[in-house]
Design a protein around this motif. Structure first.
Motif, PDB file in Angstrom:
ATOM      1  N   VAL A  54      62.111  12.423  48.397  1.00 37.03           N
ATOM      2  CA  VAL A  54      61.002  11.786  48.089  1.00 37.03           C
ATOM      3  C   VAL A  54      61.891  10.354  49.087  1.00 37.03           C
ATOM      4  O   VAL A  54      60.863   9.969  50.224  1.00 37.03           O
ATOM      5  CB  VAL A  54      60.115  10.766  47.070  1.00 37.03           C
ATOM      6  N   LEU A  55      62.357  10.051  48.990  1.00 38.22           N
ATOM      7  CA  LEU A  55      63.509   8.561  49.704  1.00 38.22           C
ATOM      8  C   LEU A  55      63.566   9.633  50.812  1.00 38.22           C
ATOM      9  O   LEU A  55      64.023   8.396  51.620  1.00 38.22           O
ATOM     10  CB  LEU A  55      64.670   8.307  49.126  1.00 38.22           C
ATOM     11  N   ARG A  56      64.471  10.413  50.590  1.00 40.05           N
ATOM     12  CA  ARG A  56      64.763  11.180  52.633  1.00 40.05           C
ATOM     13  C   ARG A  56      63.484  11.038  53.183  1.00 40.05           C
ATOM     14  O   ARG A  56      63.612  10.860  54.116  1.00 40.05           O
ATOM     15  CB  ARG A  56      65.420  12.101  52.007  1.00 40.05           C
ATOM     16  N   ALA A  57      62.042  11.790  52.712  1.00 45.69           N
ATOM     17  CA  ALA A  57      61.237  11.503  53.664  1.00 45.69           C
ATOM     18  C   ALA A  57      61.376   9.726  54.310  1.00 45.69           C
ATOM     19  O   ALA A  57      60.490   9.937  55.023  1.00 45.69           O
ATOM     20  CB  ALA A  57      60.281  12.147  53.352  1.00 45.69           C
ATOM     21  N   ALA A  58      61.127   9.662  53.262  1.00 46.11           N
ATOM     22  CA  ALA A  58      60.416   7.860  53.322  1.00 46.11           C
ATOM     23  C   ALA A  58      61.857   7.253  54.634  1.00 46.11           C
ATOM     24  O   ALA A  58      61.242   6.552  55.393  1.00 46.11           O
ATOM     25  CB  ALA A  58      61.003   6.605  52.459  1.00 46.11           C
ATOM     26  N   THR A  59      63.303   7.662  54.523  1.00 49.29           N
ATOM     27  CA  THR A  59      63.802   7.146  55.730  1.00 49.29           C
ATOM     28  C   THR A  59      63.833   7.504  56.731  1.00 49.29           C
ATOM     29  O   THR A  59      63.598   6.913  58.259  1.00 49.29           O
ATOM     30  CB  THR A  59      65.401   7.110  54.942  1.00 49.29           C
ATOM     31  N   LYS A 199      73.614  14.829  49.696  1.00 48.28           N
ATOM     32  CA  LYS A 199      74.965  13.215  49.417  1.00 48.28           C
ATOM     33  C   LYS A 199      73.473  12.163  49.082  1.00 48.28           C
ATOM     34  O   LYS A 199      72.324  12.550  49.116  1.00 48.28           O
ATOM     35  CB  LYS A 199      75.104  12.423  51.286  1.00 48.28           C
ATOM     36  N   SER A 200      73.858  11.451  47.962  1.00 44.94           N
ATOM     37  CA  SER A 200      73.377  10.827  47.312  1.00 44.94           C
ATOM     38  C   SER A 200      72.109   9.845  47.589  1.00 44.94           C
ATOM     39  O   SER A 200      73.039   9.190  48.594  1.00 44.94           O
ATOM     40  CB  SER A 200      73.790   9.612  45.561  1.00 44.94           C
ATOM     41  N   LEU A 201      71.529   9.180  47.461  1.00 46.07           N
ATOM     42  CA  LEU A 201      70.536   8.048  48.188  1.00 46.07           C
ATOM     43  C   LEU A 201      70.217   7.238  46.685  1.00 46.07           C
ATOM     44  O   LEU A 201      69.222   7.830  45.936  1.00 46.07           O
ATOM     45  CB  LEU A 201      69.512   9.052  49.145  1.00 46.07           C
ATOM     46  N   SER A 202      69.779   6.083  46.508  1.00 44.60           N
ATOM     47  CA  SER A 202      69.734   5.476  46.188  1.00 44.60           C
ATOM     48  C   SER A 202      67.889   4.790  46.595  1.00 44.60           C
ATOM     49  O   SER A 202      67.303   3.944  47.573  1.00 44.60           O
ATOM     50  CB  SER A 202      70.259   4.525  44.982  1.00 44.60           C
ATOM     51  N   VAL A 203      66.672   4.482  45.684  1.00 44.27           N
ATOM     52  CA  VAL A 203      66.019   3.219  46.330  1.00 44.27           C
ATOM     53  C   VAL A 203      66.082   2.393  46.454  1.00 44.27           C
ATOM     54  O   VAL A 203      65.551   1.678  47.849  1.00 44.27           O
ATOM     55  CB  VAL A 203      64.573   3.669  45.164  1.00 44.27           C
ATOM     56  N   LYS A 204      67.100   1.372  46.042  1.00 40.28           N
ATOM     57  CA  LYS A 204      67.467   0.278  46.533  1.00 40.28           C
ATOM     58  C   LYS A 204      67.962   0.115  47.722  1.00 40.28           C
ATOM     59  O   LYS A 204      67.442  -0.986  49.176  1.00 40.28           O
ATOM     60  CB  LYS A 204      68.059  -0.622  45.280  1.00 40.28           C
ATOM     61  N   LYS A 205      68.606   0.966  48.401  1.00 42.84           N
ATOM     62  CA  LYS A 205      69.475   1.065  49.568  1.00 42.84           C
ATOM     63  C   LYS A 205      68.112   1.716  50.758  1.00 42.84           C
ATOM     64  O   LYS A 205      68.232   0.233  51.737  1.00 42.84           O
ATOM     65  CB  LYS A 205      69.854   2.668  49.944  1.00 42.84           C
ATOM     66  N   VAL A 206      67.226   2.502  49.642  1.00 42.13           N
ATOM     67  CA  VAL A 206      65.574   2.356  51.229  1.00 42.13           C
ATOM     68  C   VAL A 206      65.060   1.228  51.532  1.00 42.13           C
ATOM     69  O   VAL A 206      65.304   0.948  52.041  1.00 42.13           O
ATOM     70  CB  VAL A 206      65.121   3.565  50.240  1.00 42.13           C
TER      71      VAL A 206
END
Length: 240
Positions: A54-59, A199-206
């Motif tokens: 979901v975070l990847r989709a947001a990116t 690869k890991s992805l955090s909501v804070k980063k997005v």
């Protein structure tokens, strides 16, 4: 009775483009809310790849929103440019081509009923909507310079924007997969030995990418409208 306030064309375009961008940002924030409310780990630890998709989709949507805004600015500003800038844009034709080249007089025959101004506008629109992409901040800077927008106050956003754009590239073209030698072994949800394929992805980063992109866009639209966009934007925020 007070006279109605009349906006300049630059301000009107900025407000319209800003409203469209804000709608897209709301869509992105909705994805982030879905992640936080339903998918984020409750007890810490690394979230699953499925959850962070979901975070990847947001990116990806964030980058698309930025591209859409930049193309919209270019389609409005570039037709008003001088010969040097317009010479970089190919004449519209069927099928469309992505590079300027010499053409014979006969190439203008299909457009004999168009005004020159309309032909320029259509050529710019086709070129930027069909062929121009923004793969780094160098690409962004080039189009903004062609649009005669001062870059002095926006360069500070470049490092974070570049980080977001490169991650989007990895997501879109490589499925955000870890290289084999970087795969991190861990326990999956079932308690079995497994590995993270992405690869890991955090909501804070997005969220950081969203904030910086929004500030960058606000500054661009403010510069384009001689400060009027910022005044209207701040006024609308105070009314919320």
């Amino acid at each position: 009775m007070a006279e109605p306030y009349i906006y300049s064309l630059n301000t009107m375009i900025s407000l319209v483009r800003g409203a469209e961008f804000s709608q897209n940002i709301n869509r992105i924030r909705n994805l982030l809310a879905i992640y936080r409310d339903y998918l984020a780990p409750q007890k810490g630890g690394r979230p699953s790849v499925k959850a962070t998709d979901v975070l990847r989709a947001a990116t990806v949507l964030l980058h698309a929103s930025l591209e859409d805004l930049l193309r919209g600015i270019a389609v409005y500003r570039i037709p008003k440019s001088g010969e040097k800038i317009l010479d970089k844009v190919p004449l519209i034709r069927e099928p469309p081509i992505g590079r300027p080249e010499k053409f014979w007089l006969g190439a203008l025959k299909p457009y004999k009923d168009k005004k020159v101004e309309e032909l320029i506008q259509d050529s710019v629109r086709t070129y930027y909507q069909s062929f121009v992409t923004f793969n780094n901040t160098t690409d962004i800077a080039a189009v903004l310079e062609n649009c005669e927008i001062d870059l002095t106050e926006v360069r500070k956003f470049y490092p974070v924007l570049d980080e977001m754009i490169q991650r989007r590239h990895k997501i879109v073209h490589h499925a955000d997969r870890e290289h084999r030698h970087q795969i991190i072994r861990d326990l999956d949800e079932a308690g079995n030995r497994g590995h993270h394929v992405a690869k890991s992805l955090s909501v804070k980063k997005v969220e950081q990418w969203v904030r910086y992109t929004e500030r960058f866009v606000t500054k661009i639209l403010d510069l384009m409208s001689d400060g009027e966009y910022g005044r209207q934007f701040n006024s609308s925020q105070q009314q919320l």
